[in-house]
Design a protein around this motif. Sequence first.
Motif, PDB file in Angstrom:
ATOM      1  N   LYS A 128       1.081   3.887  -5.952  1.00  0.00           N
ATOM      2  CA  LYS A 128       1.979   4.797  -5.244  1.00  0.00           C
ATOM      3  C   LYS A 128       1.284   5.247  -3.975  1.00  0.00           C
ATOM      4  CE  LYS A 128       2.556   9.291  -6.216  1.00  0.00           C
ATOM      5  NZ  LYS A 128       2.990  10.520  -6.928  1.00  0.00           N
ATOM      6  N   PHE A 129       2.055   5.342  -2.912  1.00  0.00           N
ATOM      7  CA  PHE A 129       1.542   5.724  -1.613  1.00  0.00           C
ATOM      8  C   PHE A 129       2.488   6.732  -0.990  1.00  0.00           C
ATOM      9  CE2 PHE A 129       1.964   4.869   2.965  1.00  0.00           C
ATOM     10  CZ  PHE A 129       0.709   5.257   3.389  1.00  0.00           C
ATOM     11  N   VAL A 130       1.937   7.800  -0.484  1.00  0.00           N
ATOM     12  CA  VAL A 130       2.747   8.824   0.181  1.00  0.00           C
ATOM     13  C   VAL A 130       2.491   8.735   1.677  1.00  0.00           C
ATOM     14  CG1 VAL A 130       3.221  11.290   0.404  1.00  0.00           C
ATOM     15  CG2 VAL A 130       2.659  10.329  -1.841  1.00  0.00           C
TER      16      VAL A 130
ATOM     17  N   VAL B 268       6.288   2.788  -3.768  1.00  0.00           N
ATOM     18  CA  VAL B 268       5.663   2.214  -4.950  1.00  0.00           C
ATOM     19  C   VAL B 268       5.683   0.698  -4.801  1.00  0.00           C
ATOM     20  CG1 VAL B 268       5.804   1.946  -7.465  1.00  0.00           C
ATOM     21  CG2 VAL B 268       6.427   4.124  -6.384  1.00  0.00           C
ATOM     22  N   THR B 269       4.573   0.066  -5.178  1.00  0.00           N
ATOM     23  CA  THR B 269       4.502  -1.390  -5.199  1.00  0.00           C
ATOM     24  C   THR B 269       3.939  -1.827  -6.537  1.00  0.00           C
ATOM     25  OG1 THR B 269       4.135  -1.497  -2.823  1.00  0.00           O
ATOM     26  CG2 THR B 269       3.579  -3.455  -4.075  1.00  0.00           C
TER      27      THR B 269
ATOM     28  N   LEU C 172       0.864  -1.126   0.000  1.00  0.00           N
ATOM     29  CA  LEU C 172       0.000   0.000   0.000  1.00  0.00           C
ATOM     30  C   LEU C 172       0.892   1.162   0.000  1.00  0.00           C
ATOM     31  CD1 LEU C 172      -2.976  -0.953   2.113  1.00  0.00           C
ATOM     32  CD2 LEU C 172      -2.752  -0.271  -0.212  1.00  0.00           C
ATOM     33  N   VAL C 173       1.937   0.853   0.700  1.00  0.00           N
ATOM     34  CA  VAL C 173       2.976   1.763   0.503  1.00  0.00           C
ATOM     35  C   VAL C 173       3.345   1.234  -0.792  1.00  0.00           C
ATOM     36  CG1 VAL C 173       5.303   2.310   0.957  1.00  0.00           C
ATOM     37  CG2 VAL C 173       3.746   1.864   2.828  1.00  0.00           C
ATOM     38  N   ALA C 174       2.604   1.028  -1.250  1.00  0.00           N
ATOM     39  CA  ALA C 174       2.862   0.609  -2.494  1.00  0.00           C
ATOM     40  C   ALA C 174       1.567   0.537  -3.082  1.00  0.00           C
ATOM     41  CB  ALA C 174       3.463  -0.675  -2.454  1.00  0.00           C
ATOM     42  N   PHE C 175       0.756   0.172  -2.456  1.00  0.00           N
ATOM     43  CA  PHE C 175      -0.399  -0.081  -3.179  1.00  0.00           C
ATOM     44  C   PHE C 175      -1.540   0.847  -2.957  1.00  0.00           C
ATOM     45  CE2 PHE C 175      -3.868  -2.064  -4.587  1.00  0.00           C
ATOM     46  CZ  PHE C 175      -4.744  -1.257  -4.029  1.00  0.00           C
TER      47      PHE C 175
ATOM     48  N   GLU D  51      12.376   7.130  -9.359  1.00  0.00           N
ATOM     49  CA  GLU D  51      11.780   5.888  -8.862  1.00  0.00           C
ATOM     50  C   GLU D  51      12.823   4.777  -8.861  1.00  0.00           C
ATOM     51  OE1 GLU D  51       7.703   4.397 -10.110  1.00  0.00           O
ATOM     52  OE2 GLU D  51       9.035   2.992 -11.166  1.00  0.00           O
ATOM     53  N   THR D  52      12.937   4.086  -7.725  1.00  0.00           N
ATOM     54  CA  THR D  52      13.841   2.949  -7.599  1.00  0.00           C
ATOM     55  C   THR D  52      13.037   1.756  -7.120  1.00  0.00           C
ATOM     56  OG1 THR D  52      15.652   4.433  -7.000  1.00  0.00           O
ATOM     57  CG2 THR D  52      15.938   2.093  -6.498  1.00  0.00           C
TER      58      THR D  52
END
Length: 145
Positions: free
Chosen positions: A126-128, A139-140, A8-11, A49-50
Amino acid sequence: MKKFSIMLVAFVTLGLSSCSSDDDSSSDTASIVGKWEYLQEGEIVNGTETLHEYSHTTGCSKDYIEFKSNGTFDDVWYENTATGCISENDQGAWTQNGTAITSTYPGQTPQAGQILIVNETTLKVKFVDNSEGVTETYVTVFKRI
């Protein structure tokens, strides 16, 4: 505990990406309903982005998240213990409005994100995270299973 938070931190999660309008990127009508295996995770720092390969537990099934059409999700991951692989499951609720997505684990603050890509094979979010005065963008990337 591997968390959707990272995913989620990614998603459940928001968007800086360079996709052209011809890409199979997210649209206002695309849905994330389905089962998604964690594929990559990373962050965006200073606009760069990495991503790196998601680290599944060796010898166990692969971690995944399933978004159900009833607005709930199962975030499943595996651990290798002395007695073998065991699965853990965090459940929660999610909503999608266009490319905006919000996920909520019981007892936690809802997490808002942005869907960067969703198509038949790939989900990228993407999660901020703003905590303790520090802003981090995660990003996930998931693969449909």
